[in-house]
Design a protein around this motif. Structure first.
Motif, PDB file in Angstrom:
ATOM      1  N   ARG A  29       0.856  -1.195   0.000  1.00  0.00           N
ATOM      2  CA  ARG A  29       0.000   0.000   0.000  1.00  0.00           C
ATOM      3  C   ARG A  29       0.884   1.233   0.000  1.00  0.00           C
ATOM      4  O   ARG A  29       1.984   1.255   0.533  1.00  0.00           O
ATOM      5  CB  ARG A  29      -0.970  -0.030   1.180  1.00  0.00           C
ATOM      6  CG  ARG A  29      -0.504   0.518   2.519  1.00  0.00           C
ATOM      7  CD  ARG A  29       0.678  -0.172   3.124  1.00  0.00           C
ATOM      8  NE  ARG A  29       0.886   0.132   4.514  1.00  0.00           N
ATOM      9  CZ  ARG A  29       1.627   1.135   4.998  1.00  0.00           C
ATOM     10  NH1 ARG A  29       2.265   1.946   4.170  1.00  0.00           N
ATOM     11  NH2 ARG A  29       1.755   1.325   6.298  1.00  0.00           N
ATOM     12  N   ALA A  70       0.508   5.021   1.336  1.00  0.00           N
ATOM     13  CA  ALA A  70      -0.409   5.594   2.324  1.00  0.00           C
ATOM     14  C   ALA A  70      -0.072   7.037   2.680  1.00  0.00           C
ATOM     15  O   ALA A  70       0.312   7.338   3.807  1.00  0.00           O
ATOM     16  CB  ALA A  70      -0.394   4.728   3.586  1.00  0.00           C
ATOM     17  N   PRO A  71      -0.212   7.938   1.716  1.00  0.00           N
ATOM     18  CA  PRO A  71       0.121   9.328   2.022  1.00  0.00           C
ATOM     19  C   PRO A  71      -0.938  10.004   2.880  1.00  0.00           C
ATOM     20  O   PRO A  71      -2.101   9.602   2.872  1.00  0.00           O
ATOM     21  CB  PRO A  71       0.150   9.977   0.628  1.00  0.00           C
ATOM     22  CG  PRO A  71      -0.818   9.171  -0.176  1.00  0.00           C
ATOM     23  CD  PRO A  71      -0.720   7.760   0.343  1.00  0.00           C
ATOM     24  N   SER A  72      -0.523  11.008   3.615  1.00  0.00           N
ATOM     25  CA  SER A  72      -1.478  11.898   4.264  1.00  0.00           C
ATOM     26  C   SER A  72      -1.822  12.971   3.232  1.00  0.00           C
ATOM     27  O   SER A  72      -0.958  13.388   2.469  1.00  0.00           O
ATOM     28  CB  SER A  72      -0.855  12.549   5.500  1.00  0.00           C
ATOM     29  OG  SER A  72      -0.388  11.540   6.374  1.00  0.00           O
ATOM     30  N   ASN A  83       7.996  11.176  -0.992  1.00  0.00           N
ATOM     31  CA  ASN A  83       6.771  10.377  -1.044  1.00  0.00           C
ATOM     32  C   ASN A  83       6.561   9.778  -2.425  1.00  0.00           C
ATOM     33  O   ASN A  83       6.051   8.660  -2.559  1.00  0.00           O
ATOM     34  CB  ASN A  83       5.562  11.253  -0.726  1.00  0.00           C
ATOM     35  CG  ASN A  83       5.265  11.265   0.744  1.00  0.00           C
ATOM     36  OD1 ASN A  83       5.947  11.927   1.497  1.00  0.00           O
ATOM     37  ND2 ASN A  83       4.285  10.517   1.141  1.00  0.00           N
ATOM     38  N   ASP A 122      -4.265   8.499   4.406  1.00  0.00           N
ATOM     39  CA  ASP A 122      -4.147   8.574   5.869  1.00  0.00           C
ATOM     40  C   ASP A 122      -4.639   9.932   6.354  1.00  0.00           C
ATOM     41  O   ASP A 122      -3.855  10.835   6.627  1.00  0.00           O
ATOM     42  CB  ASP A 122      -2.695   8.340   6.297  1.00  0.00           C
ATOM     43  CG  ASP A 122      -2.310   6.860   6.239  1.00  0.00           C
ATOM     44  OD1 ASP A 122      -3.137   6.042   5.769  1.00  0.00           O
ATOM     45  OD2 ASP A 122      -1.188   6.524   6.665  1.00  0.00           O
ATOM     46  N   TYR A 173      -2.441   7.658  13.857  1.00  0.00           N
ATOM     47  CA  TYR A 173      -1.790   6.966  12.750  1.00  0.00           C
ATOM     48  C   TYR A 173      -1.431   5.513  13.079  1.00  0.00           C
ATOM     49  O   TYR A 173      -1.686   4.606  12.282  1.00  0.00           O
ATOM     50  CB  TYR A 173      -0.537   7.758  12.320  1.00  0.00           C
ATOM     51  CG  TYR A 173       0.498   6.927  11.620  1.00  0.00           C
ATOM     52  CD1 TYR A 173       0.239   6.364  10.371  1.00  0.00           C
ATOM     53  CD2 TYR A 173       1.719   6.655  12.232  1.00  0.00           C
ATOM     54  CE1 TYR A 173       1.179   5.575   9.735  1.00  0.00           C
ATOM     55  CE2 TYR A 173       2.667   5.864  11.598  1.00  0.00           C
ATOM     56  CZ  TYR A 173       2.393   5.320  10.356  1.00  0.00           C
ATOM     57  OH  TYR A 173       3.314   4.536   9.747  1.00  0.00           O
ATOM     58  N   SER A 214      -3.083   2.545  11.012  1.00  0.00           N
ATOM     59  CA  SER A 214      -2.206   1.926  10.033  1.00  0.00           C
ATOM     60  C   SER A 214      -2.109   0.409  10.254  1.00  0.00           C
ATOM     61  O   SER A 214      -2.214  -0.383   9.310  1.00  0.00           O
ATOM     62  CB  SER A 214      -0.821   2.588  10.121  1.00  0.00           C
ATOM     63  OG  SER A 214      -0.015   2.156   9.062  1.00  0.00           O
ATOM     64  N   ARG A 260       8.179   1.929   3.034  1.00  0.00           N
ATOM     65  CA  ARG A 260       8.019   3.340   3.404  1.00  0.00           C
ATOM     66  C   ARG A 260       9.373   3.923   3.762  1.00  0.00           C
ATOM     67  O   ARG A 260      10.375   3.214   3.829  1.00  0.00           O
ATOM     68  CB  ARG A 260       7.031   3.448   4.569  1.00  0.00           C
ATOM     69  CG  ARG A 260       7.477   2.701   5.808  1.00  0.00           C
ATOM     70  CD  ARG A 260       6.383   2.659   6.875  1.00  0.00           C
ATOM     71  NE  ARG A 260       6.827   1.877   8.036  1.00  0.00           N
ATOM     72  CZ  ARG A 260       6.045   1.530   9.038  1.00  0.00           C
ATOM     73  NH1 ARG A 260       4.773   1.883   9.050  1.00  0.00           N
ATOM     74  NH2 ARG A 260       6.530   0.836  10.049  1.00  0.00           N
ATOM     75  N   HIS A 282      10.070   6.209   9.204  1.00  0.00           N
ATOM     76  CA  HIS A 282       9.126   5.345   9.916  1.00  0.00           C
ATOM     77  C   HIS A 282       9.789   4.131  10.551  1.00  0.00           C
ATOM     78  O   HIS A 282       9.124   3.334  11.204  1.00  0.00           O
ATOM     79  CB  HIS A 282       8.011   4.888   8.971  1.00  0.00           C
ATOM     80  CG  HIS A 282       7.015   5.970   8.689  1.00  0.00           C
ATOM     81  ND1 HIS A 282       6.090   6.384   9.613  1.00  0.00           N
ATOM     82  CD2 HIS A 282       6.832   6.769   7.610  1.00  0.00           C
ATOM     83  CE1 HIS A 282       5.359   7.371   9.111  1.00  0.00           C
ATOM     84  NE2 HIS A 282       5.800   7.627   7.892  1.00  0.00           N
TER      85      HIS A 282
HETATM   86  N1  GLU Z   1       0.715   8.440   6.294  1.00  0.00           N
HETATM   87  C1  GLU Z   1       2.033   8.018   6.623  1.00  0.00           C
HETATM   88  C2  GLU Z   1       3.010   8.951   5.942  1.00  0.00           C
HETATM   89  O1  GLU Z   1       2.620   9.707   5.113  1.00  0.00           O
HETATM   90  C3  GLU Z   1       2.201   6.579   6.151  1.00  0.00           C
HETATM   91  C4  GLU Z   1       3.345   5.863   6.782  1.00  0.00           C
HETATM   92  C5  GLU Z   1       3.310   4.390   6.455  1.00  0.00           C
HETATM   93  O2  GLU Z   1       3.550   4.058   5.290  1.00  0.00           O
HETATM   94  O3  GLU Z   1       3.047   3.608   7.374  1.00  0.00           O
HETATM   95  O4  GLU Z   1       4.169   8.988   6.222  1.00  0.00           O
END
Ligand code: GLU
Length: 327
Positions: free
Chosen positions: A5, A7-9, A18, A37, A103, A107, A121, A125
């Motif tokens: 996946r 998963a951007p904010s 990103n 997200d 989050y 997540s 990612r 993270h």
């Molecule tokens: N929304 C998180 C971000 O933008 C996703 C992090 C993830 O991939 O778990 O960094």
């Protein structure tokens, strides 16, 4: 089946870091879920999701499922928190006072429910991995494999602010970098183990390559100009310059030209059926023609695409009309 996946904010246009995550997920995943997200209202900007989708679309990153919005999955997160019997875990908040999930909880719950096998990612993270594994364990779900890639830092080695030159997909696009060049840059980074520095010079060289590799129709489309004018765009280093070149040919400025002999000779040569513009210019030069004056007559400008390319892009009649008008 490798399920991944991205998963951007929804914080607006994509940061190049990103974009790298997105491209990596696309390349390594067989089934890609696009997850938004958006559980943190403080980080959501109006139009953020649209901007993000537009950037992915422009980059040519396609997803197989989604977009899945976390803001629509509150029930699932609440159920998970209930199952855990608390709204804090390992010292972190799982549910905010207003009942929305943070989050970490959202997540982990989604990765489990959507059977994500590989989480790919950024390195930022990495510190979350242990917590996410423990959350999976506590929920009785199977943790995915975690793969963390190096971040794209600024040329100074510091975190790359979205305001920095070339830091977002949108800024590269408005600089006239073709999508293929951004994509090629991200692909050639591979899966960086360590952080890398944004190399704008490299991106700009890839832009030249990408433009060179485009078919006429593709280039016309990327630059948003009529196909006839494409021959004049060939020397352009980016799409902004290409558009400028097109304008120079299509919308000539007025200029005072005082080189009647050059105009007459040019009109003679160019109406006599020679079809190669380079040949005509060589002949014109050989008889002492003033090529700068011809450029001014044809475009009204001192600079621009190579003169032979201007001739290649202009209908013969139009070039003759402009030369005669300068007489
Ligand atoms: N929304 C998180 C971000 O933008 C996703 C992090 C993830 O991939 O778990 O960094």
């Amino acid at each position: 089946m490798r399920r991944v996946r991205f998963a951007p904010s929804p914080t607006g246009t994509l940061h190049v870091g990103n974009a790298l995550t997105a491209v990596l997920n696309r390349r390594l995943g067989e089934q890609l879920l696009l997850r938004i997200d958006d559980t943190d209202p403080a980080r959501n900007v109006p139009g953020g999701e649209e901007a993000l989708l537009a950037d992915l679309d422009w980059l040519g990153v396609q997803w197989d499922e989604g977009p899945l919005r976390q803001s629509e999955r509150a029930d699932a997160y609440r159920a998970a928190a209930e199952q855990l019997g608390r709204d804090r875990f390992d010292g972190i908040t799982l549910l905010r006072a207003d009942g929305t999930a943070t989050y970490h909880l959202a997540s982990v719950v989604d990765d489990a429910e959507f059977e994500i096998t590989h989480v790919i990612r950024g390195n930022d993270h990495r510190p979350n991995e242990a917590l996410h594994r423990r959350l999976h364990e506590a929920l009785g779900t199977r943790p995915p494999e975690y793969v963390h890639h190096g971040l794209i830092l600024g040329p100074d080695g510091k975190k790359l602010s979205k305001r920095a030159e070339g830091a977002t997909v949108a800024s590269l696009r408005s600089e006239g970098i073709p999508a293929a060049a951004v994509r090629a840059y991200l692909e050639e980074l591979g899966l960086p183990k360590h952080d890398v520095h944004l190399d704008l010079a490299r991106i700009r060289r890839l832009a030249v390559d990408a433009i060179g590799a485009m078919q006429d129709a593709e280039l016309a489309n990327a630059a948003g100009v009529p196909a006839e004018v494409v021959p004049a765009l060939r020397g352009a280093r980016n799409l902004v310059e290409a558009r400028e070149y097109a304008r120079i040919v299509l919308e000539p400025d007025e200029a005072d030209v005082d080189a009647p002999e050059t105009m007459r000779r040019f009109a003679e040569l160019w109406s006599n059926g020679t079809s190669d513009p380079r040949e005509v210019l060589r002949e014109l030069k050989a008889v002492g023609g003033d090529l700068h004056a011809l450029r001014l007559a044809l475009t009204g400008r001192d600079r621009g695409p190579e003169l032979w390319a201007v001739l290649a892009a202009l209908p013969r009649e139009e070039a003759l009309r402009r030369a005669r008008a300068a007489l």
